[in-house]
Motif scaffolding. Structure first.
Motif, PDB file in Angstrom:
ATOM      1  N   THR A 149     -11.962  -0.625  -0.402  1.00 29.89           N
ATOM      2  CA  THR A 149     -10.816   0.282  -0.552  1.00 29.89           C
ATOM      3  C   THR A 149     -10.548   0.549  -2.029  1.00 29.89           C
ATOM      4  O   THR A 149     -10.308   1.687  -2.441  1.00 29.89           O
ATOM      5  CB  THR A 149      -9.559  -0.310   0.117  1.00 29.89           C
ATOM      6  N   ALA A 153     -10.839   4.087  -3.961  1.00 26.28           N
ATOM      7  CA  ALA A 153      -9.644   4.519  -4.706  1.00 26.28           C
ATOM      8  C   ALA A 153      -9.984   4.847  -6.153  1.00 26.28           C
ATOM      9  O   ALA A 153      -9.452   5.803  -6.723  1.00 26.28           O
ATOM     10  CB  ALA A 153      -8.553   3.446  -4.637  1.00 26.28           C
TER      11      ALA A 153
ATOM     12  N   GLY B 157      -5.798   6.668  -6.837  1.00 24.09           N
ATOM     13  CA  GLY B 157      -6.620   6.827  -5.638  1.00 24.09           C
ATOM     14  C   GLY B 157      -6.000   6.139  -4.435  1.00 24.09           C
ATOM     15  O   GLY B 157      -6.184   6.573  -3.296  1.00 24.09           O
ATOM     16  N   GLY B 158      -5.263   5.075  -4.688  1.00 23.01           N
ATOM     17  CA  GLY B 158      -4.560   4.378  -3.602  1.00 23.01           C
ATOM     18  C   GLY B 158      -3.573   5.303  -2.899  1.00 23.01           C
ATOM     19  O   GLY B 158      -3.446   5.282  -1.675  1.00 23.01           O
ATOM     20  N   TYR B 171      -2.748   1.511   0.488  1.00 24.96           N
ATOM     21  CA  TYR B 171      -2.434   1.424  -0.937  1.00 24.96           C
ATOM     22  C   TYR B 171      -2.413  -0.050  -1.366  1.00 24.96           C
ATOM     23  O   TYR B 171      -3.030  -0.429  -2.366  1.00 24.96           O
ATOM     24  CB  TYR B 171      -1.072   2.077  -1.196  1.00 24.96           C
ATOM     25  N   ALA B 174      -5.899  -1.472  -1.606  1.00 26.24           N
ATOM     26  CA  ALA B 174      -6.630  -1.062  -2.817  1.00 26.24           C
ATOM     27  C   ALA B 174      -6.204  -1.938  -4.000  1.00 26.24           C
ATOM     28  O   ALA B 174      -7.036  -2.372  -4.802  1.00 26.24           O
ATOM     29  CB  ALA B 174      -6.372   0.418  -3.109  1.00 26.24           C
TER      30      ALA B 174
END
Lengths: 194, 194
Positions: A149, A153, B157-158, B171, B174
């Motif tokens: 992840t 991200a 990116g999260g 989120y 990440a």
């Protein structure tokens, strides 16, 4: 290219450049050279056409990722190949940028391919990292799902930072930073940046 | 709150929710309860008002980051405090999301505070990581600039991944992944996820 194809490709370009809210049926017709009647012959309207465009961009993203994931080399090398794959950093991600479009997020049909794409991508990368952990290439303490992840991200955030700076270099630096962090988890003495 | 203040706050909310392209002067007037005459008395137009709104969001982002960076604890703890600071993950970053707005990116005045904010944030975080390297808390091989860029990218990116999934959990995952990767660079035996 036939008219249907031109409509899809023009919509993909406009969604990438202007987003969903900023893309009018008129602009799609102008870009594709298709008339209004022709557009509504092939698609019910802007959402229907956008769904075809988003689905195709999502499919391309998956195909390119899969090509990097199944390339030759160690897990670390394949992850690096994926992260370093050439991208138009300043244009942003054609799929990820749509998450900032409130009208796309509010429409379950349009959000679905975006959600599925990132779920697939993160899961696929987590599987690869788990494979590296099993083979002993990566430390047993590495959390494949969380790491995957974070890596996805970094790419999505790299686009944001590159656009903010007006420089694709920033995207490359984010990737370098992520690979430097990941290198520490390789069981061999990590290759550290000079 | 006086009218000028209400106009700025309403514009900030609308930019966050709808983006620049999706925010009309009419919507700002409706949200703020200010009339058209009043709006043009205080601001020259939408770009002028947006600049005030973006500058304030940028200032808040910096103030909050600085509070985490100057909190007590080791460098790793302060970086973790910054990454884990509570955020409205599903709303996205009020500053970062604007990089997806073509009209904001095309206007040098509007892009400037966004560029400056992320340059400051990355530089500040790089300085903190360099401090940890000098003190021996972090490995000498850690590249502060690249790592800082990667960490800021994880947050940006999260937001993208959280919105794509419709879940703030993504989120948090990440951030967990990024901190797990960073932990490996601590000179003590890294604290590995269970």
């Amino acid at each position: 290219m036939d008219t249907r194809e031109r409509l899809i490709e023009s919509t993909r370009e406009l969604l990438w450049e202007r987003g969903y809210v900023g893309t009018s049926p008129k602009a799609i017709q102008a870009r594709s050279g298709a008339g209004q009647g022709s557009m509504y012959h092939h698609f019910h309207g802007k959402p229907d056409l956008a769904l075809a465009a988003i689905s195709r961009s999502a499919e391309e993203l998956r195909d390119r990722a899969e090509a990097a994931f199944t390339s030759s080399g160690t897990v670390s090398e394949r992850v690096a190949a994926y992260l370093r794959r050439e991208r138009e950093a300043l244009k942003g991600c054609p799929v990820g940028r749509l998450t900032q479009d409130p009208d796309v997020m509010a429409d379950p049909d349009l959000r679905a391919p975006i959600e599925e794409t990132f779920a697939w991508l993160t899961g696929r990368l987590a599987g690869l990292l788990a494979e590296g952990r099993t083979s002993g290439e990566l430390h047993a303490g590495l959390d494949p799902a969380a790491t995957a992840t974070a890596l996805v991200a970094v790419l999505q955030g790299g686009y944001v930072l590159a656009r903010a700076a007006g420089s694709a270099e920033v995207y490359a630096q984010a990737v370098d930073g992520a690979l430097g962090l990941l290198a520490c988890h390789a069981r061999q003495e990590p290759s550290r940046p000079a």
